[in-house]
Write a protein that holds these residues in place. Structure first.
Motif, short mmCIF file in Angstrom:
data_model
loop_
_atom_site.label_atom_id
_atom_site.label_comp_id
_atom_site.label_asym_id
_atom_site.label_seq_id
_atom_site.Cartn_x
_atom_site.Cartn_y
_atom_site.Cartn_z
N TRP A 1 0.70 -1.44 0.34
CA TRP A 1 -0.03 0.25 -0.25
C TRP A 1 0.85 0.95 0.24
CZ3 TRP A 1 -4.94 1.32 -1.66
CH2 TRP A 1 -5.66 0.25 -1.39
N TYR A 2 2.19 1.65 0.93
CA TYR A 2 2.73 2.33 1.00
C TYR A 2 3.22 2.71 -0.52
CZ TYR A 2 5.61 5.98 2.83
OH TYR A 2 6.46 7.05 3.35
N THR A 3 3.81 2.03 -1.16
CA THR A 3 4.33 1.80 -2.56
C THR A 3 3.54 1.86 -4.20
OG1 THR A 3 6.31 0.01 -1.66
CG2 THR A 3 5.86 0.88 -4.24
N PHE A 4 2.81 1.49 -3.05
CA PHE A 4 1.58 1.74 -4.45
C PHE A 4 1.35 3.17 -4.51
CE2 PHE A 4 -2.85 1.53 -5.44
CZ PHE A 4 -2.10 1.20 -6.92
N THR A 5 0.45 3.60 -3.35
CA THR A 5 -0.15 4.94 -3.34
C THR A 5 0.80 6.03 -3.68
OG1 THR A 5 0.15 5.56 -0.76
CG2 THR A 5 -1.80 4.32 -1.93
N THR A 6 1.90 5.66 -2.99
CA THR A 6 2.91 6.79 -3.44
C THR A 6 3.05 7.25 -4.55
OG1 THR A 6 4.24 6.75 -0.86
CG2 THR A 6 5.58 8.05 -2.24
N GLY A 7 4.07 5.98 -5.33
CA GLY A 7 4.14 5.40 -6.75
C GLY A 7 3.09 6.34 -7.23
N LEU A 8 2.24 6.10 -7.95
CA LEU A 8 0.56 6.36 -8.63
C LEU A 8 1.05 7.88 -8.05
CD1 LEU A 8 -1.26 5.28 -9.92
CD2 LEU A 8 -2.76 5.23 -7.82
N LEU A 9 0.92 8.40 -7.30
CA LEU A 9 0.31 9.91 -6.63
C LEU A 9 0.99 10.27 -7.53
CD1 LEU A 9 -1.37 11.94 -5.59
CD2 LEU A 9 -0.26 12.03 -3.69
N ALA A 10 3.19 10.57 -7.43
CA ALA A 10 3.57 10.44 -7.37
C ALA A 10 4.02 10.91 -9.27
CB ALA A 10 4.75 10.18 -7.64
N GLY A 11 3.70 9.74 -9.70
CA GLY A 11 3.49 9.01 -11.45
C GLY A 11 2.93 11.02 -11.55
N ILE A 12 1.75 9.95 -11.78
CA ILE A 12 0.19 10.49 -12.79
C ILE A 12 0.29 12.08 -12.19
CG2 ILE A 12 -1.97 11.71 -12.12
CD1 ILE A 12 -2.77 8.67 -10.68
N TYR A 13 1.11 12.42 -11.03
CA TYR A 13 0.93 14.29 -10.61
C TYR A 13 2.36 14.55 -11.70
CZ TYR A 13 0.82 18.48 -8.07
OH TYR A 13 0.42 20.09 -7.66
N LEU A 14 2.85 14.17 -11.60
CA LEU A 14 4.47 14.78 -12.74
C LEU A 14 3.99 14.39 -13.69
CD1 LEU A 14 6.95 13.03 -10.99
CD2 LEU A 14 6.91 15.50 -10.97
N LEU A 15 3.19 13.30 -13.94
CA LEU A 15 2.94 13.26 -15.88
C LEU A 15 2.00 14.36 -16.34
CD1 LEU A 15 1.32 9.78 -16.47
CD2 LEU A 15 3.41 11.23 -17.79
N VAL A 16 0.91 15.34 -14.87
CA VAL A 16 0.00 16.30 -15.31
C VAL A 16 1.08 17.77 -15.15
CG1 VAL A 16 -1.66 17.42 -14.33
CG2 VAL A 16 -2.18 15.05 -14.04
N SER A 17 1.72 17.87 -14.71
CA SER A 17 2.88 18.55 -14.47
C SER A 17 3.93 18.72 -15.89
CB SER A 17 3.79 18.62 -13.28
OG SER A 17 3.34 18.52 -12.30
N PHE A 18 4.05 17.89 -16.50
CA PHE A 18 4.88 17.44 -17.44
C PHE A 18 3.72 18.22 -18.66
CE2 PHE A 18 5.84 15.70 -21.90
CZ PHE A 18 7.18 16.02 -22.34
N TYR A 19 2.23 17.43 -18.94
CA TYR A 19 1.49 17.85 -19.63
C TYR A 19 0.65 18.92 -19.59
CZ TYR A 19 -2.69 17.89 -21.83
OH TYR A 19 -4.30 18.26 -22.83
N ARG A 20 0.88 19.82 -18.45
CA ARG A 20 0.74 20.87 -18.30
C ARG A 20 1.71 22.30 -18.23
NH1 ARG A 20 -0.55 22.65 -12.88
NH2 ARG A 20 -0.86 24.47 -13.69
N LYS A 21 3.67 21.78 -19.00
CA LYS A 21 3.89 22.44 -19.38
C LYS A 21 4.76 22.96 -17.70
CE LYS A 21 4.23 22.93 -24.07
NZ LYS A 21 2.71 21.83 -24.01
N ARG A 22 4.65 22.56 -17.11
CA ARG A 22 5.01 23.04 -15.71
C ARG A 22 6.88 23.02 -15.62
NH1 ARG A 22 6.50 24.94 -11.25
NH2 ARG A 22 5.41 24.60 -9.25
N ASP A 23 7.60 24.49 -15.39
CA ASP A 23 8.54 24.02 -14.81
C ASP A 23 9.35 23.64 -13.85
OD1 ASP A 23 11.32 24.46 -14.72
OD2 ASP A 23 11.40 26.43 -16.42
N LEU A 24 9.60 22.71 -13.35
CA LEU A 24 10.24 22.35 -11.67
C LEU A 24 11.19 22.53 -11.83
CD1 LEU A 24 7.49 18.68 -12.25
CD2 LEU A 24 7.17 20.75 -10.99
N SER A 25 12.30 22.96 -12.35
CA SER A 25 13.23 23.29 -12.80
C SER A 25 13.19 23.79 -10.67
CB SER A 25 14.19 24.10 -13.38
OG SER A 25 13.77 25.29 -13.85
N LEU A 26 13.38 24.98 -10.24
CA LEU A 26 13.59 25.07 -9.36
C LEU A 26 12.86 24.51 -8.51
CD1 LEU A 26 15.15 27.93 -8.47
CD2 LEU A 26 12.75 28.70 -8.53
#
Length: 231
Positions: free
Chosen positions: A131-156
């Motif tokens: 559960w900890y691995t699954f939920t953390t990985g799923l949330l982080a993966g989806i959130y970062l994909l959405v950030s990339f799709y929105r062209k969010r600059d995460l460099s800073l």
């Protein structure tokens, strides 16, 4: 003094950023009207997650290091954690906006975001029964994909998190049992990968990154909205 250990960790994490927030030339306290509601929303999300996982026995708390003040099944120190740590991290990000003129991660942030999202999602799928691995990985993966799709600059954000990491290892290390007799926060290894960075479950670094990123994103969104409405 032992029962004040977790409380003291929270205080030490926020102490210097809180004082530095009143630096006249670049004052973070003027941003509280954006940060505080953002932090409240993100903290509520993580506290619900925390409550459920504590109830399920995925992690828990050693009362020897707590003041014994609880809200439902969560010690008051755990609730403070979701204020103190994001405050210190968002303050660091705010300071980097002022201090960093040429971010070395600017060119690689987009492929890094894609690579991290793929890794997190693959790990989440591969270990769906933890559960900890699954939920953390799923949330982080989806959130970062959405950030990339929105062209969010995460460099800073990445740079700020790298700067924060030594303090993360120090504070989270103590919470998970480094330098003390027993862990303040214990984990059921059947629900994570069982991989530790010292005493810290590897999932904590991803969990912490998402916590920081969500606080920064909502803080910036509220700030943009507030500045737009004031025009």
């Amino acid at each position: 003094m032992e029962k004040y250990t977790y409380l003291l960790i929270n205080i030490l994490c926020i102490f210097i950023p809180l004082i530095a927030s009143f630096y006249p030339r670049h004052s973070f306290f003027k941003e509280w009207r954006y940060f505080l509601p953002a932090n409240a929303c993100v903290a509520l999300f993580f506290l619900v997650w925390d409550y459920l996982f504590t109830d399920m026995g995925i992690w828990g708390f050693n009362e020897s290091y707590l003041t014994s003040w609880f809200v439902l099944n969560l010690p008051i120190e755990e609730i403070m954690f979701f204020i103190a740590i994001p405050y210190a991290c968002v303050f660091t990000y705010f300071a980097m906006l002022y201090l960093v003129k040429n971010n070395p991660l600017k060119r690689v942030q987009a492929p890094l975001t894609v690579a991290l999202s793929i890794v997190f999602l693959v790990v989440a799928i591969a270990f769906y029964d933890r559960w900890y691995t699954f939920t953390t990985g799923l949330l982080a993966g989806i959130y970062l994909l959405v950030s990339f799709y929105r062209k969010r600059d995460l460099s800073l954000v990445y740079l700020s998190y790298f700067i924060i990491l030594p303090f993360f290892f120090m504070s989270n290390g103590i919470l998970t049992g480094s330098f003390i007799d027993e862990p303040i926060v214990w984990y059921n290894n059947a629900e994570n990968l069982g991989l530790r960075m010292g005493t810290i479950p590897v999932e904590d670094s991803v969990y912490g990154f998402v916590l920081v990123l969500m606080n920064i994103d909502l803080y910036e969104w509220l700030k943009r909205r507030g500045e737009r409405d004031s025009i």
